[in-house]
Scaffold this active site. Structure first.
Site, PDB file in Angstrom:
ATOM      1  N   SER A 177       5.070  -7.121  -2.929  1.00 15.86           N
ATOM      2  CA  SER A 177       5.168  -6.867  -4.362  1.00 15.86           C
ATOM      3  C   SER A 177       5.890  -8.035  -5.002  1.00 15.86           C
ATOM      4  O   SER A 177       6.793  -8.631  -4.403  1.00 15.86           O
ATOM      5  CB  SER A 177       5.946  -5.584  -4.636  1.00 15.86           C
ATOM      6  OG  SER A 177       6.277  -5.479  -6.019  1.00 15.86           O
ATOM      7  N   TYR A 220      13.258  -0.321  -2.976  1.00 15.52           N
ATOM      8  CA  TYR A 220      11.863  -0.776  -2.974  1.00 15.52           C
ATOM      9  C   TYR A 220      11.799  -2.299  -2.976  1.00 15.52           C
ATOM     10  O   TYR A 220      11.034  -2.908  -2.208  1.00 15.52           O
ATOM     11  CB  TYR A 220      11.137  -0.208  -4.189  1.00 15.52           C
ATOM     12  CG  TYR A 220       9.681  -0.590  -4.293  1.00 15.52           C
ATOM     13  CD1 TYR A 220       8.708   0.089  -3.567  1.00 15.52           C
ATOM     14  CD2 TYR A 220       9.277  -1.639  -5.125  1.00 15.52           C
ATOM     15  CE1 TYR A 220       7.368  -0.253  -3.674  1.00 15.52           C
ATOM     16  CE2 TYR A 220       7.946  -1.988  -5.233  1.00 15.52           C
ATOM     17  CZ  TYR A 220       6.992  -1.293  -4.512  1.00 15.52           C
ATOM     18  OH  TYR A 220       5.663  -1.649  -4.622  1.00 15.52           O
TER      19      TYR A 220
END
Length: 261
Positions: free
Chosen positions: A143, A159
């Site tokens: 990401s 995350y």
């Protein structure tokens, strides 16, 4: 690109970017097996992929899932060409968030969902390649938040840590297994319209922010098919000289300031 005589496993391949990549690979001539947790999504994926695609229900955090996927793909298709690991997701519901608020369960669940699941699939396919003495490719989903944070709207520190770790993990194994002609690369998307990103994709403030944060093509969220060309490039056997790379497919996110409105 011609993908005839190739086959791939996609972990997290029954929805979103994983399913879009599976369709793209299939259209190029590859055989695909997709794995997903939700049986209902699996049934929808079966209809989309047709009789030539395989769909398996299972949890990527359980080692038995990737083992079953490899056994089924090898029995049905012959030698497996590669793995695309997409499975992962937000840990907000368990307590991920800003560091001063993260619960231990939120941290552990987020790591398990995003990093442990990826380690298990990568480990299993590496063992498969080594045991069968064949070249292979792994593409891992990272990401842009793993290296380009956005502190106003995207504050999930566990995350971000997991996605950053995917980069270090992938580069490390890419270096170690390069002499076996096993390639490992990472895609790092920004905000895409996927089931996981439903919260952000429906937030009018975030959509306004994206106009300047990821300004390409009108300043919009990414669509699942926006990653397909990158997936095909990394997974194609002719990309035999590319390993240990991280490619941002982010609409300009990592180059742009982003204006809060």
């Amino acid at each position: 690109m011609n993908f005839n005589n190739t086959s791939y496993i996609i972990m997290g391949g029954t929805t979103g970017m994983g399913l879009s990549a599976a369709v793209s690979l299939q259209q190029a001539g590859a055989k695909v097996l997709v794995v997903g947790r939700n049986p209902e999504s699996g049934e929808k994926a079966k209809k989309i992929l047709g009789s030539s695609g395989l769909v398996l229900s299972g949890d990527a955090t359980e080692p038995e899932t990737i083992t079953a996927a490899i056994n089924l793909a090898h029995t049905t298709f012959g030698n497996i060409s590669g793995l695309f690991h997409v499975a992962g997701g937000s840990g907000r519901k368990w307590g991920d968030g800003p560091l001063h608020q993260i619960s231990l369960e939120g941290w552990n669940k987020t790591m398990e969902l995003n990093l442990t699941s990826l380690m298990l699939s990568n480990q299993a396919i590496i063992n498969y390649f080594l045991e069968n003495k064949i070249a292979g490719v792994i593409l891992n989903m990272g990401s842009v938040l793993g290296y380009s944070p956005s502190p106003k709207f995207f504050v999930t520190h566990a995350y971000a840590a997991a996605k950053s770790a995917i980069i270090g993990f992938s580069k490390s194994i890419a270096a170690y297994y390069a002499s076996h002609d096993i390639r490992v690369n990472v895609l790092a998307p920004s905000l895409f319209i996927t089931p996981m990103a439903k919260r952000a994709a429906e937030d009018t403030d975030i959509l306004a922010f994206l106009k300047t944060k990821q300004p390409l093509d009108g300043g919009r969220p990414g669509l699942s098919e926006d990653i397909n060309n990158a997936v095909l490039m990394f997974l194609h056997p002719n990309s035999k000289f590319i390993t240990g790379q991280v490619l941002g497919v982010d609409g300009g996110w990592s180059l742009s300031e982003g204006q809060y409105v």
